[in-house]
Design an enzyme around this catalytic site. Structure first.
Site, PDB file in Angstrom:
ATOM      1  N   ALA A 227       6.987  62.506   4.826  1.00 32.62           N
ATOM      2  CA  ALA A 227       6.767  61.344   5.679  1.00 32.62           C
ATOM      3  C   ALA A 227       5.269  61.184   5.899  1.00 32.62           C
ATOM      4  O   ALA A 227       4.491  62.128   5.748  1.00 32.62           O
ATOM      5  CB  ALA A 227       7.489  61.510   7.009  1.00 32.62           C
TER       6      ALA A 227
ATOM      7  N   GLU B  64      14.093  65.128   1.530  1.00 31.62           N
ATOM      8  CA  GLU B  64      15.321  64.592   2.120  1.00 31.62           C
ATOM      9  C   GLU B  64      15.782  63.331   1.393  1.00 31.62           C
ATOM     10  O   GLU B  64      16.984  63.084   1.268  1.00 31.62           O
ATOM     11  CB  GLU B  64      15.104  64.334   3.615  1.00 31.62           C
ATOM     12  CG  GLU B  64      14.971  65.645   4.391  1.00 31.62           C
ATOM     13  CD  GLU B  64      14.695  65.450   5.864  1.00 31.62           C
ATOM     14  OE1 GLU B  64      15.505  65.907   6.683  1.00 31.62           O
ATOM     15  OE2 GLU B  64      13.657  64.840   6.195  1.00 31.62           O
TER      16      GLU B  64
END
Length: 256
Positions: A73, A119
């Site tokens: 992220a 993820e």
């Protein structure tokens, strides 16, 4: 009198490059200067792509630009998020949507797939990688948890004991280990990675899309729903003209 100069903002490259074909879509994470860190614009682009593929189901191949899948992220954005942002599930909800697409999702992972990047790869149905691929969830070292799917998807992929060790230590899993534990199903040279993803997509595309979508839906169902959900899906397919056509062709070939 000369007209005043007008400042023109530089053109910003889209965070997701999308190549569309009749039976598949290739989506490339495209922030190479940030090692494809997943920011809000990337999440928005993923939602837009999911909306398209929910309405017009096709196979999705996910990959990254610049020799990296996704480094995680965007930490600069993540640092500023507060409790309400966590509860909104900004990345988690996008990755759930990717995972729940009607047709299969293939992640072609080159280089780093860390944090949110890992993820996103976990959200795919099938993962392949290059020899230099590296998977990891170092979130606890940053004072957070991997909350966009790792805690429930990784145990389903590699088993609960292995997932616990990887997530609690935050260590990196290289391509060889990823293959040995079933996190990826193949390791290929970088020059061949996308072609190998297309080989997998070609195999899927030869099959009946309705049967493929039913298989994915049933695979994802909770154990308590089996065998009921299998039988209901099969009952629907047994009435399909495509089932009759494909089986008739199979029987005719056997006669030759």
């Amino acid at each position: 009198m000369n007209a005043p100069d007008v400042a023109v903002a530089p053109e910003v490259a889209p965070p997701l490059l999308v190549e569309r074909r009749d039976d598949r879509v290739v989506a490339t994470l495209n922030r190479p200067d940030k090692r494809n860190a997943i920011d809000q614009a990337t999440i928005d682009a993923l939602h837009a792509l999911c909306e398209e593929l929910e309405a017009d189901p096709r196979i999705l191949i996910l990959t990254g630009s610049g020799g990296v899948f996704a480094s995680g992220a965007d930490i600069a954005q993540l640092r500023e998020r507060r409790a309400a942002d966590a509860l909104a599930g900004i990345n988690a909800n996008a990755f759930v949507r990717v995972n729940e697409l009607p047709m299969p999702v293939i992640a072609a992972v080159e280089g780093w797939a860390l944090g949110g990047g890992a993820e996103l790869a976990y959200a795919a149905d099938i993962r392949i990688a290059t020899p230099d691929a590296r998977f990891g969830n170092p979130e606890t070292g940053l004072g957070i948890i991997p909350a966009a799917g790792a805690t429930w998807r990784l145990p389903e992929i590699v088993g609960s004991a292995r997932a616990a060790e990887v997530l609690l230590t935050g260590r990196i899993v290289d391509a060889a280990e990823a293959l040995s534990i079933g996190l990826v199903t193949g390791v290929h040279p970088a020059a061949d990675l996308l072609a190998e993803a297309h080989v997998i997509a070609d195999r899927i595309a030869k099959n009946d899309p309705a049967a493929t979508m039913a298989t994915k839906r049933v695979l994802r169902a909770p154990r308590a729903d089996h065998p009921r959900i299998d039988l209901e899906a099969q009952a629907e397919l047994f009435e399909s003209p495509e089932k009759h056509r494909r089986m008739t062709e199979f029987l005719e070939r056997r006669k030759k």
